[in-house]
Write an enzyme that holds these catalytic residues in place. Structure first.
Site, PDB file in Angstrom:
ATOM      1  N   TYR B 156       4.712  24.548  -3.399  1.00 63.80           N
ATOM      2  CA  TYR B 156       5.569  24.687  -2.215  1.00 63.80           C
ATOM      3  C   TYR B 156       5.344  23.549  -1.238  1.00 63.80           C
ATOM      4  O   TYR B 156       4.263  22.976  -1.172  1.00 63.80           O
ATOM      5  CB  TYR B 156       5.354  26.049  -1.546  1.00 63.80           C
ATOM      6  CG  TYR B 156       3.946  26.350  -1.088  1.00 63.80           C
ATOM      7  CD1 TYR B 156       3.465  25.886   0.131  1.00 63.80           C
ATOM      8  CD2 TYR B 156       3.104  27.122  -1.887  1.00 63.80           C
ATOM      9  CE1 TYR B 156       2.176  26.191   0.545  1.00 63.80           C
ATOM     10  CE2 TYR B 156       1.812  27.423  -1.470  1.00 63.80           C
ATOM     11  CZ  TYR B 156       1.348  26.954  -0.266  1.00 63.80           C
ATOM     12  OH  TYR B 156       0.075  27.252   0.141  1.00 63.80           O
ATOM     13  N   ARG B 166       2.044  21.530  -1.924  1.00 64.34           N
ATOM     14  CA  ARG B 166       0.848  22.088  -2.530  1.00 64.34           C
ATOM     15  C   ARG B 166       1.048  22.209  -4.030  1.00 64.34           C
ATOM     16  O   ARG B 166       2.090  22.698  -4.476  1.00 64.34           O
ATOM     17  CB  ARG B 166       0.538  23.494  -1.983  1.00 64.34           C
ATOM     18  CG  ARG B 166       0.190  23.625  -0.515  1.00 64.34           C
ATOM     19  CD  ARG B 166      -1.022  22.830  -0.031  1.00 64.34           C
ATOM     20  NE  ARG B 166      -2.133  22.635  -0.950  1.00 64.34           N
ATOM     21  CZ  ARG B 166      -3.105  23.504  -1.215  1.00 64.34           C
ATOM     22  NH1 ARG B 166      -3.132  24.670  -0.628  1.00 64.34           N
ATOM     23  NH2 ARG B 166      -4.081  23.216  -2.050  1.00 64.34           N
ATOM     24  N   HIS B 169      -1.270  27.083  -6.948  1.00 63.54           N
ATOM     25  CA  HIS B 169      -2.666  27.467  -6.726  1.00 63.54           C
ATOM     26  C   HIS B 169      -2.764  28.945  -6.413  1.00 63.54           C
ATOM     27  O   HIS B 169      -1.808  29.572  -5.969  1.00 63.54           O
ATOM     28  CB  HIS B 169      -3.279  26.664  -5.574  1.00 63.54           C
ATOM     29  CG  HIS B 169      -2.618  26.914  -4.254  1.00 63.54           C
ATOM     30  ND1 HIS B 169      -1.458  26.269  -3.884  1.00 63.54           N
ATOM     31  CD2 HIS B 169      -2.917  27.764  -3.239  1.00 63.54           C
ATOM     32  CE1 HIS B 169      -1.085  26.704  -2.697  1.00 63.54           C
ATOM     33  NE2 HIS B 169      -1.941  27.622  -2.279  1.00 63.54           N
TER      34      HIS B 169
HETATM   35 FE   LIG Z   1      -1.549  28.667  -0.490  1.00 63.43          FE
END
Ligand SMILES: [Fe+2]
Lengths: 203, 251
Positions: B156, B166, B169
């Site tokens: 995202y 990111r 995760h």
């Molecule tokens: Fe996160």
């Protein structure tokens, strides 16, 4: 030569902006997965000792309150016994001494109802002053921050506390002493940065 | 009270190994902008662990519901499942001496398959999945093992620099037996190119430390025609033996 073969600790990563989803989902608007969030109380009303309330706010270096932090606390019971792992146990059965709070949604202020902890000895037998250990994580904090809250009405015990005695800059010690607000309420604000930056521990 | 009564149990070890703070990210990391005003500037005060750091809360399996470690089902309407790539995440919690750590609470949270968190402050346009909450928890077994089922989270974008994403995760929170072992970290997925562009990953100074957070695809643990598996071990701080500790001089 042989090698020690010891593993490295997993490196920390920030708890991020959504730590509340994982640790207090009911608070964060995800009801029903767990019956209730963990750590909302440290003891029952039957716990022995002086019942107190500890509250505070975490501020960043600009003086802004953090509203996305997670605070956890760990403390001994009124007799200075920890509820788990303490070879001197057992502790008060109405007491766990562990709490977790996301703080108020609008202000970030966190509150714990508990009992005033007793004194806990160091391994060499010297007594520490009554204290509550705190752990702070949030977005922008890369490794959880460890600190301790001591009590303003324990001047004699504080004066002989071996941990406080290690602190070279005595003018910073007051950052670890809560402020009494009366009626058993203690305020312990945490400042991540700035002239009155709270003392954090590497322990 | 709603937290489990902790058990009185014998101490499992002595003093904590000192934390290797160079293996962890520094508090201040310029490319991760939020850290700038949230990083203490003064040196932390070091001291050998005391009972306050060597004890810690204990959680027992009676707090767990049957779906707590199944994010595909634990928020969904009856008969519904979360949308996304079905995966199993499993591994062990070990101490630095490689010993499996039993009875530890492990909590995890993540975005949905589209990279969207179920959170009021989340503004990404990717849709919520009505059957995905994004949190789970379990307690390690007698060998320190844990397992949960979920959907693979999406990458995202986030407001940091103009175009930061990111990598996929999963966030992890782990309790040791000792307060000083408390740890929050993140798990990444083998082969994700975004790992090497992310300023949060980059807060970790050593590439070998970053690799410690990347879970490999575990085809042997994969359930055929059902779910792929990823293996993710977590190491918490070790402790010395107590043979010559915890006794006063002259006793
Ligand atoms: Fe996160």
């Amino acid at each position: 030569m042989q090698t020690l073969g010891r593993l490295k600790e997993s490196p920390s990563q920030t708890a991020g902006p959504y730590v509340h989803i994982g640790c207090v989902p009911n608070f964060s608007g995800i009801p029903g997965v767990y019956p209730e969030d963990l750590g909302t109380s440290l003891c029952t009303k039957d716990a022995k000792g002086t019942h107190i309330t500890v509250k505070g706010t975490v501020y960043d270096g600009t003086g802004t309150a953090l509203k996305d932090a997670l605070i956890e606390v760990w403390q001994a019971d009124a007799n200075g016994i920890y509820s788990a792992g303490d070879p001197r146990g057992p502790a008060d059965p109405n007491f766990t001494g562990w709490g977790r709070s996301p703080g108020d949604y609008d202000t970030g202020e966190w509150v714990f109802d508990t009992v005033k902890p007793g004194r806990v000895p160091m391994h060499d037998g010297r007594l520490m002053a009554p204290h509550i250990s705190l752990w702070v994580v949030a977005r922008g904090i890369n490794l959880g921050l460890q600190t301790r809250m001591y009590f303003p009405d324990e001047e004699a015990a504080n004066a002989e506390d071996p941990i406080l005695a290690r602190i070279e800059h005595k003018n910073r010690v007051p950052t670890l002493i809560a402020k009494a607000e009366g009626d058993g309420i203690y305020r312990f604000d945490i400042r991540l940065q700035g002239d009155d930056e709270t003392i954090f521990f590497d322990v | 009270m709603n937290s489990p009564m902790a058990h009185n149990r014998p101490p499992e070890g002595g003093s904590l190994f000192p934390r290797d703070r160079e293996w962890h990210p520094p508090a201040y990391f310029e490319q991760y902008k939020t850290s700038i005003a949230r990083s203490p500037k003064r040196a932390p005060i070091s001291f050998p662990s005391t009972l306050s750091e060597e004890t810690g809360p204990v959680f027992t399996t009676d707090i767990l519901g049957p779906l707590d470690n199944d994010l595909i089902l634990n928020f969904g309407e009856p008969g519904e499942m979360a949308i996304g790539q079905r995966i199993i995440v499993h591994g062990r919690v070990l101490d630095q001496d490689g010993r499996g750590q039993p009875g530890l609470l492990v909590e995890f949270w993540q975005a949905n398959a589209g990279g969207r968190y179920r959170h009021k402050k989340e503004g990404y346009m990717a849709p919520l999945d009505p059957n995905f909450g994004g949190c789970g928890r379990t307690i390690t077994d007698s060998d320190g093992r844990y397992v949960f089922r979920t959907v693979k989270p999406g990458p995202y974008p986030w407001p940091n620099r103009v175009n930061d994403w990111r990598p996929a995760h999963i966030h992890f929170s782990v309790f040791g037996r000792a307060w000083g072992q408390r740890l929050i970290t993140q798990m990444y997925f083998e082969g994700d190119p975004l790992i090497w562009t992310c300023p949060i990953v980059d807060t970790i100074p050593d590439r070998a430390a970053i690799e410690q957070l990347i879970a490999p695809l575990d085809l042997d643990a994969t359930i055929p025609m059902d779910s792929r598996a990823y293996k993710f071990d977590i190491v918490i701080r070790g402790r010395r033996g107590t043979w010559f500790e915890n006794r006063k001089e002259g006793v």
